[in-house]
Design an enzyme around this catalytic site. Structure first.
Site, short mmCIF file in Angstrom:
data_model
loop_
_atom_site.label_atom_id
_atom_site.label_comp_id
_atom_site.label_asym_id
_atom_site.label_seq_id
_atom_site.Cartn_x
_atom_site.Cartn_y
_atom_site.Cartn_z
N ARG A 58 0.85 -1.18 0.00
CA ARG A 58 0.00 0.00 0.00
C ARG A 58 0.89 1.23 0.00
NH1 ARG A 58 -3.66 1.91 5.10
NH2 ARG A 58 -1.78 3.13 5.52
N TYR A 118 -3.27 11.06 5.56
CA TYR A 118 -3.42 9.78 6.23
C TYR A 118 -2.30 8.82 5.82
CZ TYR A 118 -4.65 5.03 6.93
OH TYR A 118 -4.55 3.73 7.28
N ASP A 130 -5.11 3.71 0.20
CA ASP A 130 -6.23 3.94 1.12
C ASP A 130 -6.62 5.42 1.08
OD1 ASP A 130 -8.07 3.93 3.15
OD2 ASP A 130 -6.76 2.97 4.64
N HIS A 149 -9.11 6.52 2.76
CA HIS A 149 -9.50 6.73 4.16
C HIS A 149 -10.71 7.66 4.29
CE1 HIS A 149 -8.59 6.55 8.54
NE2 HIS A 149 -8.07 5.39 8.16
N GLU A 162 -9.13 2.06 -1.44
CA GLU A 162 -9.86 1.67 -0.22
C GLU A 162 -10.66 2.84 0.33
OE1 GLU A 162 -7.16 -0.04 2.56
OE2 GLU A 162 -8.38 0.52 4.27
N GLU A 185 -13.71 -1.84 6.78
CA GLU A 185 -12.98 -1.99 8.06
C GLU A 185 -13.76 -1.40 9.23
OE1 GLU A 185 -9.33 0.11 6.94
OE2 GLU A 185 -9.86 1.69 8.35
N ARG A 231 -13.69 -5.65 3.65
CA ARG A 231 -12.59 -5.51 4.61
C ARG A 231 -12.98 -5.74 6.07
NH1 ARG A 231 -7.94 -3.80 4.31
NH2 ARG A 231 -7.96 -2.09 5.79
N GLU A 279 -4.40 -7.54 5.05
CA GLU A 279 -3.53 -6.44 5.49
C GLU A 279 -2.62 -6.92 6.61
OE1 GLU A 279 -5.58 -3.04 7.08
OE2 GLU A 279 -3.82 -1.75 6.90
N TRP A 284 -11.84 11.77 9.07
CA TRP A 284 -10.41 11.50 9.22
C TRP A 284 -10.02 10.25 8.44
CZ3 TRP A 284 -7.71 7.31 11.50
CH2 TRP A 284 -6.29 7.47 11.41
C1 GCO Z 1 -6.03 0.61 7.46
C2 GCO Z 1 -6.78 1.51 8.35
C3 GCO Z 1 -6.17 1.84 9.65
C4 GCO Z 1 -7.12 2.66 10.51
C5 GCO Z 1 -6.92 2.28 11.93
C6 GCO Z 1 -7.90 3.01 12.85
O1 GCO Z 1 -6.45 0.52 6.32
O2 GCO Z 1 -5.10 -0.01 7.92
O3 GCO Z 1 -7.45 2.50 7.67
O4 GCO Z 1 -4.88 2.36 9.62
O5 GCO Z 1 -6.95 4.01 10.32
O6 GCO Z 1 -7.05 0.92 12.06
O7 GCO Z 1 -7.82 2.50 14.13
MG MG Z 2 -8.10 1.64 5.81
#
Ligand code: GCO
Ligand code: MG
Length: 402
Positions: A148, A160, A210, A212, A236, A262, A283, A339, A402
């Site tokens: 990634r 991020y 990602d 995010h 992602e 996630e 995810r 991951e 975020w």
């Molecule tokens: C990822 C995630 C994480 C999250 C984190 C929040 O894809 O690995 O987005 O980095 O930000 O798990 O607690």
């Molecule tokens: Mg993520």
């Protein structure tokens, strides 16, 4: 009949904070489950300690699915990250126990291997493109087949996914760090470094990114389209998943594959994304989506729609979750990728895990159960220390995702 004699909740901070459940049976068999919800740890610890532990004692540890139904339906209040993380911990610990009682690694109980190992992706990052490219090379040299890539957006402090020390750890401050964000600057810059990584790393690398949750649907569509030539393995969380029709809009504009899930906790949260084929990878994880039992149901639903798995595996998911994920990933027909971020040495001192990495693939080992032991004495040396995830603010000061 063996019964659950004891269930203990441990909250500790070896490298970062983790909540761990340990269940002990009347035969002296122990099983562990991860109950960590980053930045909201104590709410799950209380859910377990105050509300689930009294329900567990005296029950049959072998009845995993019945326990799941009992805790899920018995709560009346359904889903949500706190409830589902607590149920996950119980479910995972009971699979660990079942494996130990049977003398088999959990993946054997789930049907045995479908593959030789579990392909993982790791996280390359940089404060600029040049640093990112060096990091990609480093991971390629370590044998990773999938990486990634994230780089800091110039002039904007809050990108991020950019590592500061040896390990990327966003929950680093005792109150939320407020970080600036500019969508415009990100959209100008991110495609340039992804192109640079593709040119640098060659055609074979599986390249992930990602977003995010930071774009609107139409911005995400434009982003996906602008990086089609890079052939991302996935983009992602291009947009927040509360409004799932948003993904239909993104799909209408781009063939860049999409991964979501996630922050989602149950099969109902991902059902529409999967059955409408709005995403390519799901995810959801063992720790936040109801344990091995429930995640397996999600993965089976996904298989019907050619959606593949790509479980979350950041460092805030403990080595117990990682091991459980690897057992499940090894078996499911529609596995995509897992991951993987290396945990801190302090974490690995407390969670002694049999999971091994070779050639960019993880394997869980052959120990009965999950193959992870929790060292309570070592954990006691690392007290819980409250930490929050950051908050993003647009350049005008308003709150962003975020
Ligand atoms: C990822 C995630 C994480 C999250 C984190 C929040 O894809 O690995 O987005 O980095 O930000 O798990 O607690
Ligand atoms: Mg993520």
């Amino acid at each position: 009949m063996s019964t659950i004699e004891r269930a203990e909740v441990f909250v500790a901070g070896p490298g970062r904070n983790f909540v761990t459940l340990r269940i002990t049976t009347s035969d002296g068999v122990t099983g562990i489950g991860d109950a960590t919800l980053n930045g909201r740890e104590l709410s799950v610890a209380s859910y377990l300690q105050d509300h689930l532990v009294p329900l567990l004692v005296g029950r049959d540890p072998a009845r995993i699915d019945d326990m799941w139904q009992y805790l899920y339906r018995g709560a009346y209040w359904r889903r949500g990250p706190v409830t589902m993380t607590a149920i996950s911990a119980v479910d995972t610990a009971l699979w660990d126990i079942k494996g130990k009682v049977a003398g088999l690694p959990v993946y054997q109980l789930l049907g045995g291997r479908s593959r030789d190992g579990v392909m993982v992706y790791s996280h390359a990052s940089g404060r600029d493109t040049a640093e990112l490219l060096d990091d990609v090379t480093r991971f390629q040299e370590l044998g990773y087949k999938a990486i990634r890539a994230q780089a800091a957006v110039p002039g904007v402090g809050g990108s991020y996914g950019v590592r500061k020390g040896a390990i990327y750890e966003p929950a680093a401050t005792s109150l939320p760090d407020e970080q600036p964000w500019s969508t415009e600057a990100y959209l100008r810059f991110a495609p340039t470094y992804l192109e640079a990584v593709r040119d640098h790393a060659g055609p074979e690398l599986h390249l992930l990114h990602d977003v995010h949750h930071r774009l609107t649907p139409i911005e995400a569509a434009a982003f996906g389209k602008s990086v089609e030539a890079v052939r991302l393995f996935w983009m992602e969380d291009p947009t927040p998943a509360e409004n799932q029709d948003a993904f239909r809009l993104i799909r209408q504009h781009t063939t860049t594959p999409i991964a979501v899930g996630e922050v989602l906790n149950s099969i109902w949260d991902v059902k529409d994304l999967i059955t409408n084929q709005l995403v390519d990878y799901v995810r959801t994880t063992v720790v936040h989506a109801g344990g091995i039992s429930h995640l397996r149901r999600i993965f089976d639903l996904a298989a019907l729609y050619q959606v593949r798995t790509g479980s979350h595996g950041a460092t805030d998911l403990s080595p117990v979750t990682l091991a459980a994920a690897v057992h499940l990933d090894l078996t499911v027909p529609n596995f995509g990728i897992q991951e993987y971020m290396e945990h801190a040495p302090e974490t690995m001192e407390v969670f002694r895990s049999g999971v091994t990495l070779a050639d960019g693939m993880l394997n869980p080992g052959e120990a009965p159960g999950l193959g992870v032991e929790y060292d309570e004495k070592a954990a006691a040396r690392y007290p819980y220390d409250p930490r929050y995830l950051p908050v993003a603010r647009r350049l005008d000061g308003s709150v962003h995702d975020w």
